[in-house]
Motif scaffolding. Structure first.
Motif, mmCIF file in Angstrom:
data_model
loop_
_atom_site.group_PDB
_atom_site.id
_atom_site.type_symbol
_atom_site.label_atom_id
_atom_site.label_comp_id
_atom_site.label_asym_id
_atom_site.label_seq_id
_atom_site.Cartn_x
_atom_site.Cartn_y
_atom_site.Cartn_z
ATOM 1 N N HIS A 152 0.828 -1.212 0.000
ATOM 2 C CA HIS A 152 0.000 0.000 0.000
ATOM 3 C C HIS A 152 0.859 1.256 0.000
ATOM 4 O O HIS A 152 0.523 2.248 -0.666
ATOM 5 C CB HIS A 152 -0.925 -0.011 1.217
ATOM 6 N N TRP A 153 1.948 1.222 0.732
ATOM 7 C CA TRP A 153 2.847 2.382 0.740
ATOM 8 C C TRP A 153 3.468 2.617 -0.636
ATOM 9 O O TRP A 153 3.595 3.768 -1.073
ATOM 10 C CB TRP A 153 3.947 2.154 1.783
ATOM 11 N N VAL A 154 3.843 1.547 -1.319
ATOM 12 C CA VAL A 154 4.406 1.675 -2.668
ATOM 13 C C VAL A 154 3.374 2.277 -3.620
ATOM 14 O O VAL A 154 3.697 3.111 -4.478
ATOM 15 C CB VAL A 154 4.900 0.309 -3.173
ATOM 16 N N ASP A 155 2.095 1.880 -3.480
ATOM 17 C CA ASP A 155 1.048 2.413 -4.363
ATOM 18 C C ASP A 155 0.790 3.898 -4.109
ATOM 19 O O ASP A 155 0.497 4.644 -5.051
ATOM 20 C CB ASP A 155 -0.250 1.625 -4.162
ATOM 21 N N ARG A 156 0.890 4.345 -2.865
ATOM 22 C CA ARG A 156 0.583 5.739 -2.532
ATOM 23 C C ARG A 156 1.759 6.676 -2.779
ATOM 24 O O ARG A 156 1.553 7.873 -2.955
ATOM 25 C CB ARG A 156 0.162 5.837 -1.060
ATOM 26 N N THR A 157 2.962 6.162 -2.806
ATOM 27 C CA THR A 157 4.157 6.999 -2.922
ATOM 28 C C THR A 157 4.575 7.108 -4.388
ATOM 29 O O THR A 157 4.312 6.218 -5.203
ATOM 30 C CB THR A 157 5.304 6.380 -2.096
ATOM 31 N N SER A 158 5.220 8.221 -4.711
ATOM 32 C CA SER A 158 5.710 8.416 -6.077
ATOM 33 C C SER A 158 6.762 7.362 -6.423
ATOM 34 O O SER A 158 7.413 6.786 -5.544
ATOM 35 C CB SER A 158 6.311 9.812 -6.232
ATOM 36 N N ARG A 159 6.928 7.125 -7.694
ATOM 37 C CA ARG A 159 7.780 6.030 -8.144
ATOM 38 C C ARG A 159 9.231 6.213 -7.723
ATOM 39 O O ARG A 159 9.862 5.283 -7.209
ATOM 40 C CB ARG A 159 7.680 5.902 -9.666
ATOM 41 N N LEU A 160 9.775 7.386 -7.929
ATOM 42 C CA LEU A 160 11.186 7.599 -7.604
ATOM 43 C C LEU A 160 11.419 7.550 -6.101
ATOM 44 O O LEU A 160 12.397 6.947 -5.638
ATOM 45 C CB LEU A 160 11.656 8.937 -8.174
ATOM 46 N N THR A 161 10.530 8.141 -5.320
ATOM 47 C CA THR A 161 10.694 8.152 -3.867
ATOM 48 C C THR A 161 10.624 6.741 -3.295
ATOM 49 O O THR A 161 11.449 6.343 -2.455
ATOM 50 C CB THR A 161 9.630 9.037 -3.221
ATOM 51 N N ALA A 163 11.224 3.918 -4.804
ATOM 52 C CA ALA A 163 12.382 3.135 -5.224
ATOM 53 C C ALA A 163 13.621 3.518 -4.423
ATOM 54 O O ALA A 163 14.378 2.641 -3.965
ATOM 55 C CB ALA A 163 12.634 3.337 -6.713
ATOM 56 N N GLN A 164 13.845 4.798 -4.231
ATOM 57 C CA GLN A 164 15.027 5.247 -3.502
ATOM 58 C C GLN A 164 14.968 4.868 -2.029
ATOM 59 O O GLN A 164 15.964 4.422 -1.451
ATOM 60 C CB GLN A 164 15.183 6.759 -3.665
ATOM 61 N N VAL A 165 13.811 5.021 -1.409
ATOM 62 C CA VAL A 165 13.682 4.682 0.015
ATOM 63 C C VAL A 165 13.845 3.181 0.234
ATOM 64 O O VAL A 165 14.561 2.745 1.153
ATOM 65 C CB VAL A 165 12.331 5.181 0.558
ATOM 66 N N SER A 166 13.202 2.382 -0.596
ATOM 67 C CA SER A 166 13.318 0.925 -0.454
ATOM 68 C C SER A 166 14.751 0.465 -0.657
ATOM 69 O O SER A 166 15.274 -0.372 0.100
ATOM 70 C CB SER A 166 12.397 0.226 -1.451
ATOM 71 N N LEU A 167 15.395 1.029 -1.664
ATOM 72 C CA LEU A 167 16.779 0.661 -1.946
ATOM 73 C C LEU A 167 17.708 1.064 -0.802
ATOM 74 O O LEU A 167 18.588 0.297 -0.394
ATOM 75 C CB LEU A 167 17.210 1.314 -3.253
ATOM 76 N N SER A 168 17.510 2.250 -0.279
ATOM 77 C CA SER A 168 18.359 2.726 0.822
ATOM 78 C C SER A 168 18.167 1.882 2.073
ATOM 79 O O SER A 168 19.147 1.505 2.745
ATOM 80 C CB SER A 168 18.047 4.197 1.115
ATOM 81 N N VAL A 223 8.444 -2.260 -6.447
ATOM 82 C CA VAL A 223 8.558 -1.037 -7.242
ATOM 83 C C VAL A 223 9.042 -1.349 -8.654
ATOM 84 O O VAL A 223 8.483 -0.873 -9.649
ATOM 85 C CB VAL A 223 9.509 -0.040 -6.542
ATOM 86 N N ILE A 224 10.089 -2.151 -8.758
ATOM 87 C CA ILE A 224 10.713 -2.389 -10.064
ATOM 88 C C ILE A 224 9.914 -3.398 -10.888
ATOM 89 O O ILE A 224 9.556 -3.133 -12.048
ATOM 90 C CB ILE A 224 12.161 -2.863 -9.885
ATOM 91 N N GLU A 225 9.619 -4.555 -10.307
ATOM 92 C CA GLU A 225 9.030 -5.639 -11.083
ATOM 93 C C GLU A 225 7.534 -5.474 -11.312
ATOM 94 O O GLU A 225 7.018 -5.967 -12.319
ATOM 95 C CB GLU A 225 9.296 -6.971 -10.378
ATOM 96 N N LYS A 226 6.830 -4.817 -10.417
ATOM 97 C CA LYS A 226 5.381 -4.705 -10.538
ATOM 98 C C LYS A 226 4.903 -3.345 -11.042
ATOM 99 O O LYS A 226 3.718 -3.195 -11.350
ATOM 100 C CB LYS A 226 4.722 -4.984 -9.178
ATOM 101 N N ASP A 227 5.788 -2.381 -11.127
ATOM 102 C CA ASP A 227 5.353 -1.046 -11.548
ATOM 103 C C ASP A 227 6.227 -0.480 -12.667
ATOM 104 O O ASP A 227 5.736 -0.179 -13.754
ATOM 105 C CB ASP A 227 5.362 -0.095 -10.349
ATOM 106 N N TRP A 228 7.511 -0.356 -12.424
ATOM 107 C CA TRP A 228 8.381 0.295 -13.400
ATOM 108 C C TRP A 228 8.447 -0.473 -14.714
ATOM 109 O O TRP A 228 8.409 0.135 -15.791
ATOM 110 C CB TRP A 228 9.784 0.442 -12.807
ATOM 111 N N ILE A 229 8.542 -1.783 -14.643
ATOM 112 C CA ILE A 229 8.636 -2.577 -15.870
ATOM 113 C C ILE A 229 7.358 -2.453 -16.700
ATOM 114 O O ILE A 229 7.409 -2.378 -17.936
ATOM 115 C CB ILE A 229 8.934 -4.043 -15.525
ATOM 116 N N LEU A 230 6.228 -2.430 -16.044
ATOM 117 C CA LEU A 230 4.960 -2.287 -16.772
ATOM 118 C C LEU A 230 4.888 -0.950 -17.492
ATOM 119 O O LEU A 230 4.391 -0.866 -18.625
ATOM 120 C CB LEU A 230 3.791 -2.419 -15.795
ATOM 121 N N ILE A 231 5.394 0.100 -16.858
ATOM 122 C CA ILE A 231 5.373 1.417 -17.496
ATOM 123 C C ILE A 231 6.371 1.472 -18.648
ATOM 124 O O ILE A 231 6.091 2.042 -19.708
ATOM 125 C CB ILE A 231 5.680 2.512 -16.456
#
Length: 320
Positions: A152-161, A163-168, A223-231
């Motif tokens: 749910h947090w991934v869906d509500r947050t912008s894509r770049l934010t 991805a960066q927060v999860s990665l960090s 973020v990457i496999e379920k959202d970015w790749i689809l876009i």
């Protein structure tokens, strides 16, 4: 009369007179035919000389043709090399290459830690599987309990934010956990204070940081496999299937190779060196992955668009 002429008198006479021609042929016509015969003989002589000179130096023309052929081959090779270089640069700048590279770095660090984490815990409590069992159960419960909130947090947050927060979170927590375990193994006598409670606290911190790192890894994959790749793929289903297969291949390859590499390092140089390698890998890969995702986001206009709100879309479908 012509036959009775001597050899000296025949010199300079027209051909018709020499051969006893008795017709009414004029002298001018005879002279013209003689000139024609002389010119044709001269042409044959010249052509024979040219043929002789060519036979005398046969490699002169062939060497010119060979040099031109070699020059053409060199030019073609140079052009093909430039095209290959441009093709490699374009491939490195493509969105798929950035996604694959980022996923490889993240997956490699994750697989190294999944293999080494249990070995570190066995080294902390030799002869007992209690800590390793608690560690594995804690990771599983963390994913079960907090998996949906992370989604749910991934869906509500912008894509770049997101991805960066999860990665960090993933890389920093793995680095801290590995560093803490290295300190516990190398300075074990320090944690014997307070009747062993300091060691228990350190073990709890190790399990806590590992669980947080697990949540960061889960968020990064969503973020990457379920959202970015689809876009990135859009409506191209063939490209989407190819990218998913490549990412799956990367996962399986790192799952096999990363434990082997870490095991060799720990066997050859010790557990502490293996922990330092894992921590250093996560720190270095954090900056590389951060740069790749940042450049990928700003190079793709579709990724910069805001996410569609799924709640409103579901409600509208139910109404109609």
């Amino acid at each position: 009369e012509a036959v009775t002429m001597s050899g000296e008198n025949l010199k300079g006479k027209p051909a018709a007179i020499v051969y006893g021609y008795n017709g009414d042929l004029k002298e001018e016509d005879l002279q013209q035919s003689l000139n024609t015969l002389q010119s044709s003989s001269a042409d044959h002589l010249n052509s024979a000389r040219e043929t002789y000179t060519q036979l005398e130096d046969p490699h002169e023309e062939d060497s010119g043709d060979t040099s031109r052929y070699k020059n053409n081959i060199v030019e073609i090779q140079e052009k093909s090399g430039e095209n290959e270089g441009r093709h490699c640069c374009e491939r490195c700048r493509s969105a798929t290459f950035k996604v694959y590279t980022s996923h490889f770095l993240s997956s490699w660090g994750d697989r190294m830690w999944m293999f080494a984490g249990g070995l570190f815990l066995l080294e902390v409590t030799p002869g007992s599987l209690r800590l390793a069992a608690v560690y594995g159960a804690s990771l599983a419960l963390t994913v079960i309990i907090f998996g949906a909130p992370v989604g749910h947090w991934v869906d509500r947050t912008s894509r770049l934010t997101s991805a960066q927060v999860s990665l960090s979170i993933q890389n920093i927590m793995v680095c801290l956990c590995a560093a803490l375990l290295v300190v516990i193994i190398t300075q074990h006598h320090i944690f014997n204070a307070w009747d062993g409670w300091l060691l228990v606290i350190a073990e709890g911190l190790v399990i806590l940081t590992a669980c947080i790192a697990r949540l960061g890894s889960l968020g990064s994959k969503l973020v990457i496999e379920k959202d970015w790749i689809l876009i990135i793929c859009g409506k191209d289903k063939n490209r989407l299937a190819k990218m998913n297969s490549v990412l799956r291949t990367v996962d399986l390859s790192t799952e096999v190779l990363a434990p082997v590499i870490v095991g060799v390092i720990m066997t050859a140089f010790g557990m502490a060196v293996g922990g330092i390698v894992i921590a250093g890998w996560n720190v270095a890969s954090l900056f590389v992955e951060y740069g790749l995702l940042h450049h990928l986001f700003y190079s793709n206009s579709d990724l910069q668009k805001p996410k569609a709100k799924k709640g409103r879309h579901i409600k509208s479908r139910r109404i109609f």
